[in-house]
Scaffold this motif. Structure first.
Motif, short mmCIF file in Angstrom:
data_model
loop_
_atom_site.label_atom_id
_atom_site.label_comp_id
_atom_site.label_asym_id
_atom_site.label_seq_id
_atom_site.Cartn_x
_atom_site.Cartn_y
_atom_site.Cartn_z
N PRO A 138 -10.71 19.57 -4.15
CA PRO A 138 -10.94 18.42 -3.26
C PRO A 138 -11.39 17.14 -3.98
CG PRO A 138 -11.79 20.42 -2.27
CD PRO A 138 -11.40 20.78 -3.66
N PRO A 139 -12.32 17.19 -4.94
CA PRO A 139 -12.67 15.93 -5.60
C PRO A 139 -11.47 15.29 -6.31
CG PRO A 139 -14.32 17.61 -6.07
CD PRO A 139 -13.18 18.30 -5.41
N LEU A 140 -10.63 16.12 -6.91
CA LEU A 140 -9.46 15.58 -7.60
C LEU A 140 -8.51 14.89 -6.63
CD1 LEU A 140 -7.58 15.29 -10.06
CD2 LEU A 140 -6.67 17.56 -9.51
N THR A 141 -8.22 15.54 -5.51
CA THR A 141 -7.24 14.97 -4.59
C THR A 141 -7.81 13.75 -3.86
OG1 THR A 141 -7.90 16.67 -2.98
CG2 THR A 141 -5.94 17.08 -4.27
N ILE A 142 -9.11 13.77 -3.56
CA ILE A 142 -9.71 12.58 -2.92
C ILE A 142 -9.61 11.38 -3.86
CG2 ILE A 142 -11.87 11.55 -2.11
CD1 ILE A 142 -12.67 14.35 -1.11
N GLY A 143 -10.00 11.59 -5.11
CA GLY A 143 -9.96 10.49 -6.08
C GLY A 143 -8.54 9.99 -6.32
N MET A 144 -7.61 10.92 -6.49
CA MET A 144 -6.21 10.52 -6.71
C MET A 144 -5.64 9.80 -5.50
SD MET A 144 -4.40 13.68 -8.75
CE MET A 144 -2.92 12.70 -9.07
N ALA A 145 -6.02 10.26 -4.30
CA ALA A 145 -5.46 9.66 -3.08
C ALA A 145 -5.79 8.17 -3.02
CB ALA A 145 -6.01 10.37 -1.85
N TRP A 146 -7.02 7.79 -3.35
CA TRP A 146 -7.40 6.38 -3.28
C TRP A 146 -6.72 5.56 -4.38
CZ3 TRP A 146 -8.90 4.22 0.89
CH2 TRP A 146 -9.63 4.95 1.84
N ILE A 147 -6.50 6.15 -5.53
CA ILE A 147 -5.80 5.42 -6.60
C ILE A 147 -4.33 5.24 -6.23
CG2 ILE A 147 -5.11 5.51 -9.03
CD1 ILE A 147 -7.77 6.95 -9.58
N ILE A 148 -3.75 6.23 -5.57
CA ILE A 148 -2.37 6.08 -5.08
C ILE A 148 -2.29 4.97 -4.04
CG2 ILE A 148 -0.56 7.26 -3.75
CD1 ILE A 148 -1.44 9.86 -5.25
N VAL A 149 -3.31 4.86 -3.19
CA VAL A 149 -3.34 3.76 -2.21
C VAL A 149 -3.33 2.41 -2.94
CG1 VAL A 149 -4.75 2.60 -0.47
CG2 VAL A 149 -4.48 5.07 -0.40
N ILE A 150 -4.11 2.31 -4.01
CA ILE A 150 -4.12 1.06 -4.79
C ILE A 150 -2.72 0.75 -5.33
CG2 ILE A 150 -5.02 -0.04 -6.89
CD1 ILE A 150 -7.62 1.54 -6.41
N MET A 151 -2.06 1.77 -5.87
CA MET A 151 -0.71 1.57 -6.41
C MET A 151 0.27 1.17 -5.31
SD MET A 151 -0.58 4.82 -9.03
CE MET A 151 -1.65 4.90 -10.47
N GLN A 152 0.17 1.82 -4.17
CA GLN A 152 1.06 1.48 -3.06
C GLN A 152 0.77 0.07 -2.54
OE1 GLN A 152 3.68 2.91 -1.01
NE2 GLN A 152 3.97 3.84 -3.02
N THR A 153 -0.50 -0.31 -2.54
CA THR A 153 -0.86 -1.67 -2.11
C THR A 153 -0.26 -2.71 -3.05
OG1 THR A 153 -2.92 -0.83 -1.17
CG2 THR A 153 -2.78 -3.20 -1.54
N LEU A 154 -0.33 -2.43 -4.35
CA LEU A 154 0.26 -3.35 -5.32
C LEU A 154 1.77 -3.44 -5.14
CD1 LEU A 154 -1.86 -2.32 -8.44
CD2 LEU A 154 -1.92 -4.52 -7.25
N TYR A 155 2.37 -2.29 -4.82
CA TYR A 155 3.82 -2.29 -4.58
C TYR A 155 4.16 -3.10 -3.32
CZ TYR A 155 8.47 -0.58 -3.39
OH TYR A 155 9.80 -0.50 -3.06
N LEU A 156 3.34 -2.92 -2.30
CA LEU A 156 3.57 -3.64 -1.04
C LEU A 156 3.47 -5.15 -1.26
CD1 LEU A 156 4.02 -2.97 2.01
CD2 LEU A 156 1.56 -3.23 2.31
N ARG A 157 2.53 -5.57 -2.10
CA ARG A 157 2.28 -7.00 -2.30
C ARG A 157 3.26 -7.63 -3.28
NH1 ARG A 157 -3.91 -8.34 -3.28
NH2 ARG A 157 -2.95 -10.39 -3.24
N THR A 158 3.68 -6.86 -4.31
CA THR A 158 4.51 -7.46 -5.37
C THR A 158 5.97 -7.05 -5.30
OG1 THR A 158 4.14 -5.62 -6.91
CG2 THR A 158 2.49 -7.39 -6.90
N ASN A 159 6.24 -5.93 -4.63
CA ASN A 159 7.59 -5.35 -4.59
C ASN A 159 8.10 -4.99 -5.99
OD1 ASN A 159 9.57 -4.40 -2.85
ND2 ASN A 159 10.91 -6.15 -3.23
#
Length: 448
Positions: free
Chosen positions: A25-46
């Motif tokens: 669980p700690p691994l997946t929680i931490g990775m999940a939020w970093i993936i959100v950051i990556m997806q947010t950057l993708y959403l903003r920059t394409n």
């Protein structure tokens, strides 16, 4: 097999299953939020690279999530099979957060994981980002309800005793009992550190091998920033948790620090070997007055010692003291490692520094170890109570289950967990060796 102690075996079984499950669980929680950051950057920059990055890390996330779920199923059954007296005593209270975890959090997380894995070509770019956010929120919310249940065992509130059972009188007082918030924030922050160091270590491996350089550089940078902030925050959050323990579980704090005599101007021990028989700490090295200041904000404050409590109510001293100090030491290492990384990043040399890349690879397992040590310190430090000052652990076991059956189940669990762990490592190694997919499937309506 009368020589076998059913309570001891039940403790070993529960510790083993929880300890194994707590890797994930700690691994997946931490990775999940970093993936959100990556997806947010993708959403903003394409920018395609962010999509490629998140898609690669989602694969590793999904493998860890599945193994984590498989390893966690058995725990809830153990309450009924091995800890029936405990379940009878707290069932009115303990069941609510576990049900909330399943209904409100786990289903949310599981449903949107399906979108992340299989829905990439079927949903819009924004909905894919939204799915990553829901997975992160779901996993973090899931941790909240589990922490609520465990925190109630540490600092019970919102109940009364009726007919020998703890019955709920105030739901919110039980949920937000004195230790819930500090323990939750401490744990979630540890999860961010775990996920960030995992991504940093694998990115460092790619850089060291000169493979997938663009993905590795971006991933390392994002994860390093997360790890730096989370590591520094852990100092604040860990302090907050220590203050809570000092006020609500003073004998646990005394065991953490090897304090036997109640004293003012108590030192914070950096090193020592506690000796419960002699009631002293050998080779003690400490910083004068610091424990009083950390725990109570006053260098002259009084810190309760173990001698103020019956010895039969002391936590197991050695394991509590050692696990706590090793956890703190690893926390300091994480701060130093991330500060060094930030310095190298600012100088523009981090990606070409082989020693630092090797250090990051070496650090991959350390947050997992820190998490386990923190859990051991918290749970062993609560002993001999299964519910603090209400029920002792020895009183919560199922005495109708033969010790031989518990022993057999331990052997079976060891075999199953060995297979699960091997499969997890095998799949991770295979995905890491394959690296990111060069051609990432498009989100619906978006050209790649």
């Amino acid at each position: 097999m009368e020589f076998l102690d059913v309570v001891l075996l039940s403790r070993i079984q529960f510790a083993m299953t929880v300890g194994f499950h707590f890797l994930f669980p700690p691994l997946t929680i931490g990775m999940a939020w970093i993936i959100v950051i990556m997806q947010t950057l993708y959403l903003r920059t394409n920018h395609d690279l962010y999509q490629k990055m998140s898609y690669f890390w989602i694969k590793l996330f999904a493998i860890s999530f599945v193994v984590g779920v498989a390893s966690g199923i058995v725990m809830e059954f153990q309450f009924g099979t091995n800890w029936s007296e405990y379940s009878r005593f707290v069932g009115d209270i303990f069941g609510a957060p576990l049900a909330a975890e399943g209904i409100l959090a786990f289903f949310l997380e599981s449903a949107f994981i399906g979108v992340l894995i299989w829905g990439k070509e079927r949903v819009s770019k924004k909905f894919y980002w939204f799915s990553s956010l829901m997975v992160a929120l779901g996993s973090t919310l899931s941790a909240f309800w589990i922490i609520v249940a465990n925190s109630w065992m540490q600092t019970p509130a919102g109940f009364h005793i009726n007919n020998g059972r703890a019955e709920l009188t105030d739901f919110w007082a039980a949920v937000f009992n004195p230790s819930t918030v500090p323990r939750y924030l401490h744990t979630v922050d540890a999860a961010l550190i775990t996920g960030a160091f995992f991504i940093m270590g694998i990115s460092a491996y790619y850089l060291f091998k000169k493979r997938h350089l663009d993905l590795a550089k971006k991933s390392l940078k994002i994860a390093l920033i997360v790890a730096l902030v989370a590591s520094l925050m852990q100092g604040v959050l860990g302090h907050s948790h220590a203050v809570q323990v000092a006020h609500t579980q003073p004998e646990k704090l005394a065991a953490f620090e090897g304090i036997f005599e109640t004293e003012t101007e108590a030192p914070l021990l950096i090193f020592g070997i506690p000796d419960g028989e002699e009631r002293t700490v050998h080779f003690a090295v400490g910083i004068p007055k610091l424990l009083s200041w950390i725990a109570f904000g006053d260098t002259s404050a009084e810190v309760k010692g173990l001698n103020d409590y019956p010895k039969e109510e002391w936590p197991p001293l050695g394991i509590t003291f050692i696990s706590f100090h090793l956890m703190v030491g690893l926390g300091v290492l994480f701060i130093g490692t991330t500060l060094l990384g930030a310095y190298l990043l600012r100088r523009g040399t981090i990606y070409q520094n082989p020693l630092y890349l090797k250090l990051l690879m070496f650090c991959i397992p350390l947050p997992f170890i820190a998490n386990e040590l923190g859990w051991i310190a918290a749970e062993v430090g609560r002993q001999p109570w299964i519910v603090y000052r209400l029920m002792k652990t020895v009183e919560g076991a199922s005495f109708t289950v033969p010790a031989a059956q518990v022993l057999l189940s331990i052997i079976v669990f060891i075999a199953i967990y060995a297979v699960l762990f091997s499969v997890w490592i095998f799949l991770l190694k295979r995905k890491i060796a394959e690296g990111p997919t060069e051609s990432v499937p498009s989100t619906k309506g978006v050209r790649m």
